[in-house]
Each structure stands twice: as C-alpha cells, then as structure tokens.
Design a protein around this motif. Structure first.
Motif, mmCIF file in Angstrom:
data_model
loop_
_atom_site.group_PDB
_atom_site.id
_atom_site.type_symbol
_atom_site.label_atom_id
_atom_site.label_comp_id
_atom_site.label_asym_id
_atom_site.label_seq_id
_atom_site.Cartn_x
_atom_site.Cartn_y
_atom_site.Cartn_z
ATOM 1 N N LEU A 41 0.864 -1.173 0.000
ATOM 2 C CA LEU A 41 0.000 0.000 0.000
ATOM 3 C C LEU A 41 0.901 1.223 0.000
ATOM 4 N N ARG A 42 0.725 2.065 -1.003
ATOM 5 C CA ARG A 42 1.565 3.262 -1.143
ATOM 6 C C ARG A 42 0.674 4.498 -1.064
ATOM 7 N N LEU A 43 1.211 5.563 -0.494
ATOM 8 C CA LEU A 43 0.486 6.819 -0.350
ATOM 9 C C LEU A 43 1.106 7.861 -1.271
ATOM 10 N N SER A 44 0.263 8.597 -1.991
ATOM 11 C CA SER A 44 0.790 9.650 -2.863
ATOM 12 C C SER A 44 1.033 10.910 -2.048
ATOM 13 N N HIS A 54 7.989 5.179 1.704
ATOM 14 C CA HIS A 54 8.114 6.211 0.671
ATOM 15 C C HIS A 54 7.146 7.327 1.046
ATOM 16 N N LEU A 55 7.679 8.455 1.470
ATOM 17 C CA LEU A 55 6.875 9.592 1.910
ATOM 18 C C LEU A 55 7.085 10.740 0.935
ATOM 19 N N HIS A 56 5.992 11.154 0.260
ATOM 20 C CA HIS A 56 6.100 12.300 -0.654
ATOM 21 C C HIS A 56 5.333 13.476 -0.064
ATOM 22 N N LEU A 57 6.061 14.556 0.212
ATOM 23 C CA LEU A 57 5.488 15.705 0.895
ATOM 24 C C LEU A 57 5.119 16.818 -0.079
ATOM 25 N N SER A 58 3.956 17.399 0.136
ATOM 26 C CA SER A 58 3.585 18.623 -0.563
ATOM 27 C C SER A 58 4.257 19.779 0.175
ATOM 28 N N LEU A 59 5.546 19.916 -0.040
ATOM 29 C CA LEU A 59 6.387 20.818 0.757
ATOM 30 C C LEU A 59 6.366 22.241 0.203
#
Length: 391
Positions: A198-201, A225-230
């Motif tokens: 399970l992956r998070l966008s 895998h952490l993708h941040l709306s930075l």
C-alpha cells in the motif's frame, strides 16, 4: 481505432481517474479523451500539445477534453479546432456525461499497481494554486466505497494499491464522525491481509494523524516512501504561499520517521522562483533538499496562474526563475544519484512491471532480469547504475 484512447497528463489523481474512465468507456469506439492538467503554465502548454498530437494521430476520432484545463481554461481549450467537446472535471466519472450505461461499475483492467482516488478537491487557498478552481471543494469516498475499489483491483491482479487525492490527508473530514486517513489505511490493511503493498501519494505533512504516522513508521505493507507537498524551504515564502507548515515542521516529521524507519525514502514538491523570493530564500530552498534527504524531487518553476493572489505579487524575472529551477534540479539529481548508489549490492524486493523495469518498496527504479513476469515481486541485487536505474 477501436478501444477508446485516454491521454493522461498531470497528477496521480488524473492517472486514477483515467483508469476509471477507461473501464467506463470500454464499449465506445473512435473516441480520444485528453485528461488534462493546468497546474502550471507549462502543464497547460503540454495539454495543448497533447490535444494537437492526438488529433494528428486520430484524425477521424471524436476528441473530448476533460480534466483541470477543461475547467480552468475552458474558453481557450474549447475554441481549439482539434477539440470536439469538453466534459467538466466534476462530471468526468459520471456515465451520463458520456452517454454510456452506468448501471454497474466496470471491472478495472489488470494492473500491477492500481491508483485509487479516495479524495478530490481542496478547501485550502494556497496563493499560487488554481486547483480548487478546477476540482472544487474537498470531498471523500466512504470507507466502504474505497474497500470495494481496492477489492476489485486486487481481484484483477494488482499487487500494489496507491491511494491518491488532491489533498490526500484531508480525507474523511466531510464524512460522519470525521475519520482521519490513518483509519482508512488501517481498514484497507485489515480487510485485505493478502495485499502486498500500500503506497500513499503526495501528502501534507502537517495533517498526518497519529495512527497514520504509526503505520508509516512501523507497518511493513505501507511502503517506506513519503512524498510531501512541501513547496519551499524558506519560512517567509511558505507564509506568502499560505502553507500551513514551517520548515521546522517538515524537518521534525522526517527526522522522527527516519529514526523509526531508517530506510524510508523522502520525496517532495518544490517551487522555484516564487514571487518575492530572493537569493537567501533560494539558498534555503536548496538546503532543504539535503536537510530532508529528498531523493524523489518534483521541481516546478513558478508560473503565475490567472486569478491567484501570487500572480499579483512582485514577480521574479523569468530567467532567474529558470536558473533557480535548474539549481534545484541539479541538487536533487546529485542527492538522488548518491542515494541510488547506496542501494547497489542490497537485495531489493521489486514489483515487476511491463517494459523490463519495476520499483522497490522505497520507489527506487530497478532494471529487471530478462523474462521477469509483470505482477510478480522479484528479489534483485543490483550491481550498479544504468541511465538512472539500479541494474
């Protein structure tokens, strides 16, 4: 042409929605759909380019444009000679908008990785962003609806589910009792114990709830895998963007996660040349790449979007914006290359996809042994790098 052609631009939300449109429109003939993007001026240019290319490739087909550009730039897109019709973004998944039967949900096509849009729209007002104009207020799929879609994709052979949304971490706020995203992730894992991945966008780090944090930190089936709306590394620019986090918030979040799950790979969206950005702000933007160990960077040169507050702020010269975007890309590329190099010699479980490549849990791209079967998870021990791939 026989089956409808779906041309997808932009975000993972569009990828998920295109898959649902593909299933919904499976019985249609001589149809091309351009699922457009308008998040930046460059995205709009690419949308226009894709429309013209689609018309050249399919001169006799009916060409329909939907997506954010069809909403935000409706007048200009609708007057293009190549376009036969527009479908509103909010209606793109409604069978009635396409004059097709909608009695039963179509079974998704088999995919090794399936994207599920669990949330749409946005209630925030970032000063640079037109997406609320294109997608409206935030709204969430119910837990039951999400579980149904996950089950359909698992039955069709998906080994990995990717949850997407315009503002993913706001999922649930409009549902009874306002559940948080961690509740949804836990429900998926509990309901489908055989789901491998399970992956998070992209997520807003400031909205990660305690249960979600715990799952990201400790649950093996939630991908590291952490993708941040930075968006930026300087606090003053973040304030002028009307973001809700500070630089320190992002550093603390990543530090806590890396302490608990050292192998987690961090990605982030970063904007270069936001209005009023000076050399010092740019230096902070460059430095955040190293501070957070960002190895999956999406770099966007700022472009003013009509009707946004940022478009009325003092602008940075275009040549400076381009140069700063190039600086960010170079810094991010160096960080990524070093990270990929650190994975050489490590045995990685890779989800095989078509085309001879696949992804490790940390989203590192890997070249597969010849003859690998798509949809299987294969242990690969890369011996080096080749054109950006572990091989």
């Amino acid at each position: 042409m026989n089956a409808p052609q779906i041309v997808t631009l932009g975000c993972r939300m569009n990828i998920a929605e295109s898959e649902r449109m593909r299933a919904m429109l499976a019985g249609e003939r001589d149809l091309v759909v351009v699922n457009s993007c308008a998040v930046t001026g460059e995205a709009l240019r690419q949308t226009r380019q894709a429309i013209r290319r689609a018309r050249r490739d399919h001169p006799q087909a009916r060409l329909v444009v939907t997506g954010c550009a069809a909403e935000i730039d409706r007048a200009s897109i609708g007057t293009m000679d190549e376009v036969d019709a527009l479908v509103a973004n909010a209606a793109k998944l409604d069978p009635r908008a396409w004059n097709v039967p909608g009695e039963a949900p179509a079974m998704p096509a088999a995919r090794t990785r399936a994207f599920i849009a669990v949330q749409n729209g946005c209630d925030h007002a970032c000063t640079f962003c037109v997406i609320p104009q294109g997608r409206g207020a935030s709204r969430s799929l119910t837990v039951a609806r999400v579980l149904e879609e996950v089950g359909q994709h698992c039955a069709a052979g998906a080994q990995e589910i990717v949850l997407t949304g315009v503002d993913l971490t706001s999922w649930g706020h409009d549902l009874p009792n306002a559940p948080r995203l961690g509740t949804l992730v836990q429900a998926i894992l509990d309901t489908y114990p055989r789901l491998c991945r399970l992956r998070l966008s992209s997520m807003d780090g400031i909205e990660i709830d305690p249960l979600l944090f715990d799952l990201i930190a400790h649950e093996a089936r939630v991908m590291p895998h952490l993708h941040l709306s930075l968006q930026h590394g300087a606090d003053l620019i973040l304030k002028r963007m009307k973001r809700r986090h500070s630089r320190a918030d992002a550093v603390e979040l990543v530090s806590r996660l890396k302490a608990l799950r050292p192998g987690i790979a961090v990605g982030a969206d970063l904007i270069a040349g936001f209005p009023t950005e000076d050399a010092g702000h740019h230096a902070e933007n460059l430095a955040i790449i190293d501070a957070l160990d960002i190895v999956h960077a999406h770099i966007f040169p700022y472009s003013p979007r009509p009707g946004t507050p940022a478009a009325r702020m003092p602008q940075v010269a275009r040549e400076v914006v381009k140069a700063r975007a190039a600086d960010l890309r170079a810094r991010a590329a160096a960080r990524r290359t070093a990270w990929l190099g650190s994975l050489v010699g490590e045995t990685l479980p890779v989800l095989a996809e078509r085309g001879g490549t696949g992804y490790a849990p940390n989203y590192a791209p890997v070249a597969l042994p010849e003859g690998s079967t798509p949809g299987t998870i294969i242990d690969v021990t890369p011996s080096g790098l080749r054109e950006g791939l572990l091989a």
